[in-house]
Design an enzyme around this catalytic site. Sequence first.
Site, PDB file in Angstrom:
ATOM      1  N   SER A  46      21.586 101.503  24.820  1.00 57.45           N
ATOM      2  CA  SER A  46      21.542 101.154  26.249  1.00 57.45           C
ATOM      3  C   SER A  46      22.576 101.902  27.069  1.00 57.45           C
ATOM      4  O   SER A  46      22.265 102.402  28.152  1.00 57.45           O
ATOM      5  CB  SER A  46      21.810  99.664  26.447  1.00 57.45           C
TER       6      SER A  46
ATOM      7  N   GLY B 183      18.271  96.111  21.165  1.00 57.81           N
ATOM      8  CA  GLY B 183      19.323  96.817  21.881  1.00 57.81           C
ATOM      9  C   GLY B 183      19.919  95.901  22.940  1.00 57.81           C
ATOM     10  O   GLY B 183      19.423  94.791  23.165  1.00 57.81           O
TER      11      GLY B 183
ATOM     12  N   HIS C  55      19.329 108.768  16.753  1.00 54.65           N
ATOM     13  CA  HIS C  55      19.207 107.565  15.923  1.00 54.65           C
ATOM     14  C   HIS C  55      17.831 106.940  16.155  1.00 54.65           C
ATOM     15  O   HIS C  55      17.457 106.629  17.289  1.00 54.65           O
ATOM     16  CB  HIS C  55      20.321 106.590  16.310  1.00 54.65           C
TER      17      HIS C  55
ATOM     18  N   GLY D  77      17.930  94.293  15.421  1.00 54.11           N
ATOM     19  CA  GLY D  77      16.635  93.895  15.975  1.00 54.11           C
ATOM     20  C   GLY D  77      16.446  94.257  17.437  1.00 54.11           C
ATOM     21  O   GLY D  77      15.329  94.546  17.849  1.00 54.11           O
TER      22      GLY D  77
ATOM     23  N   SER E 236      20.558 106.138  20.465  1.00 54.26           N
ATOM     24  CA  SER E 236      19.438 105.415  19.852  1.00 54.26           C
ATOM     25  C   SER E 236      18.259 105.418  20.809  1.00 54.26           C
ATOM     26  O   SER E 236      18.339 104.865  21.918  1.00 54.26           O
ATOM     27  CB  SER E 236      19.843 103.968  19.554  1.00 54.26           C
TER      28      SER E 236
ATOM     29  N   ASP F 131      26.920 100.521  14.954  1.00 53.62           N
ATOM     30  CA  ASP F 131      25.652 100.404  15.672  1.00 53.62           C
ATOM     31  C   ASP F 131      25.566  99.048  16.353  1.00 53.62           C
ATOM     32  O   ASP F 131      25.538  98.010  15.678  1.00 53.62           O
ATOM     33  CB  ASP F 131      24.505 100.586  14.662  1.00 53.62           C
ATOM     34  N   GLY F 132      25.489  99.084  17.690  1.00 53.39           N
ATOM     35  CA  GLY F 132      25.292  97.855  18.450  1.00 53.39           C
ATOM     36  C   GLY F 132      26.398  97.626  19.468  1.00 53.39           C
ATOM     37  O   GLY F 132      27.560  97.467  19.084  1.00 53.39           O
ATOM     38  N   GLY F 133      26.017  97.667  20.739  1.00 52.86           N
ATOM     39  CA  GLY F 133      26.990  97.365  21.788  1.00 52.86           C
ATOM     40  C   GLY F 133      28.061  98.425  21.973  1.00 52.86           C
ATOM     41  O   GLY F 133      29.114  98.150  22.558  1.00 52.86           O
TER      42      GLY F 133
ATOM     43  N   MET G  43      11.631  99.145  12.558  1.00 57.36           N
ATOM     44  CA  MET G  43      11.616  97.680  12.380  1.00 57.36           C
ATOM     45  C   MET G  43      10.233  97.234  11.926  1.00 57.36           C
ATOM     46  O   MET G  43       9.231  97.809  12.359  1.00 57.36           O
ATOM     47  CB  MET G  43      11.959  96.994  13.698  1.00 57.36           C
TER      48      MET G  43
ATOM     49  N   MET H  15      26.767  97.150  11.303  1.00 59.91           N
ATOM     50  CA  MET H  15      26.138  96.587  12.494  1.00 59.91           C
ATOM     51  C   MET H  15      27.173  95.786  13.279  1.00 59.91           C
ATOM     52  O   MET H  15      27.813  94.887  12.733  1.00 59.91           O
ATOM     53  CB  MET H  15      24.980  95.652  12.113  1.00 59.91           C
TER      54      MET H  15
ATOM     55  N   HIS I  90      17.283 104.583  10.718  1.00 60.26           N
ATOM     56  CA  HIS I  90      17.839 103.276  10.342  1.00 60.26           C
ATOM     57  C   HIS I  90      16.674 102.338  10.034  1.00 60.26           C
ATOM     58  O   HIS I  90      16.002 101.854  10.947  1.00 60.26           O
ATOM     59  CB  HIS I  90      18.687 102.774  11.532  1.00 60.26           C
TER      60      HIS I  90
ATOM     61  N   ASP J  91      15.443 103.823  15.134  1.00 53.95           N
ATOM     62  CA  ASP J  91      15.401 102.477  14.552  1.00 53.95           C
ATOM     63  C   ASP J  91      13.982 102.133  14.128  1.00 53.95           C
ATOM     64  O   ASP J  91      13.060 102.166  14.947  1.00 53.95           O
ATOM     65  CB  ASP J  91      15.867 101.456  15.598  1.00 53.95           C
TER      66      ASP J  91
ATOM     67  N   MET K  57      15.151  99.013   9.235  1.00 52.97           N
ATOM     68  CA  MET K  57      15.354  97.558   9.243  1.00 52.97           C
ATOM     69  C   MET K  57      14.060  96.939   8.746  1.00 52.97           C
ATOM     70  O   MET K  57      13.287  96.338   9.516  1.00 52.97           O
ATOM     71  CB  MET K  57      15.716  97.096  10.663  1.00 52.97           C
TER      72      MET K  57
HETATM   73  C1  DX5 Z   1      19.659  97.357  16.849  1.00 55.09           C
HETATM   74  C2  DX5 Z   1      19.588  98.839  16.597  1.00 55.09           C
HETATM   75  C3  DX5 Z   1      20.455  99.679  17.431  1.00 55.09           C
HETATM   76  C4  DX5 Z   1      20.209  99.574  18.909  1.00 55.09           C
HETATM   77  C5  DX5 Z   1      21.539  99.691  19.583  1.00 55.09           C
HETATM   78  O1  DX5 Z   1      18.992  96.703  15.822  1.00 55.09           O
HETATM   79  O2  DX5 Z   1      19.901  99.121  15.236  1.00 55.09           O
HETATM   80  O3  DX5 Z   1      20.427 101.053  17.002  1.00 55.09           O
HETATM   81  O4  DX5 Z   1      19.374 100.574  19.428  1.00 55.09           O
HETATM   82  O5  DX5 Z   1      21.383  99.459  20.920  1.00 55.09           O
HETATM   83  P1  DX5 Z   1      22.600  99.187  21.912  1.00 55.09           P
HETATM   84  O6  DX5 Z   1      23.463 100.432  21.882  1.00 55.09           O
HETATM   85  O7  DX5 Z   1      21.924  98.953  23.204  1.00 55.09           O
HETATM   86  O8  DX5 Z   1      23.340  98.000  21.397  1.00 55.09           O
HETATM   87 ZN    ZN Z   2      20.138 101.243  14.609  1.00 52.85          ZN
END
Ligand code: DX5
Ligand code: ZN
Length: 216
Positions: free
Chosen positions: A199, A145, A32, A143, A7, A176-178, A36, A138, A65, A34, A67
């Site tokens: 990240s 990272g 990826h 929102g 991402s 997606d996320g963490g 927003m 998710m 993606h 994002d 959002m």
């Molecule tokens: C959060 C995004 C993710 C984000 C993930 O809203 O949709 O794609 O970049 O970041 P990490 O991998 O740091 O959780």
């Molecule tokens: Zn995402």
Amino acid sequence: MAKVAPSILAADFVNLERDIHDIEQNHADWIHVDVMDGSFVPNFSFGLPALKAIRDVTDMPLDVHLMIERPIRYVERFVAAGADWLTIHIEADSHENTVKALKLIRSMGCKAGISLKPGTKAEEAEPYLALCDLILVMTVQPGFGGQKFKEDMMPKLRALRSRLDEVNPGCILSVDGGVDRNTAPICKANGAEVLVTGSAYFKAADRAEYVCNLQG
Ligand code: DX5
Ligand code: ZN
């Protein structure tokens, strides 16, 4: 093998082209992106001009993606700007508009996806299962990272995989996320085929090795 989608929310924005080429050279599968709107989520990131600019410098599949509220207003423009996969949130509009948006995305030759926030149940995806090519679960609140992976989303992943096997077996599951080298195996064991990672990818000392590790 899982697909790995770094991402670029965690990229260095003033050196975005360099970071995109780095993702290519590290043999990741998708990029990826994002998007927003400061309303559906309390943050801003990339928009249409950025996506077009990214499209111009890479042939990698772009996994976009959205959002944003009422994505139907913008899906045609995001496909035209270069999305290969376009994912909308089912919480972002009415049932009717979500169906219309998914059909519109597919009618333009783009793969259509739906995403579910952590508080949204697997059953709420039911009306859309046959209309999409990807479901993005998710594993943090959308929102930002750098948040902690929510392992309690794994039953949702399994429930979706088992329903998809019945009604749309070709549809793939993404998380997606963490996601990092510790949580990726948990995601894969619960049915994830695409791993979005922000990240942890950019922090990895050896990004090529990191990608290879996640692909497994
Ligand atoms: C959060 C995004 C993710 C984000 C993930 O809203 O949709 O794609 O970049 O970041 P990490 O991998 O740091 O959780
Ligand atoms: Zn995402």
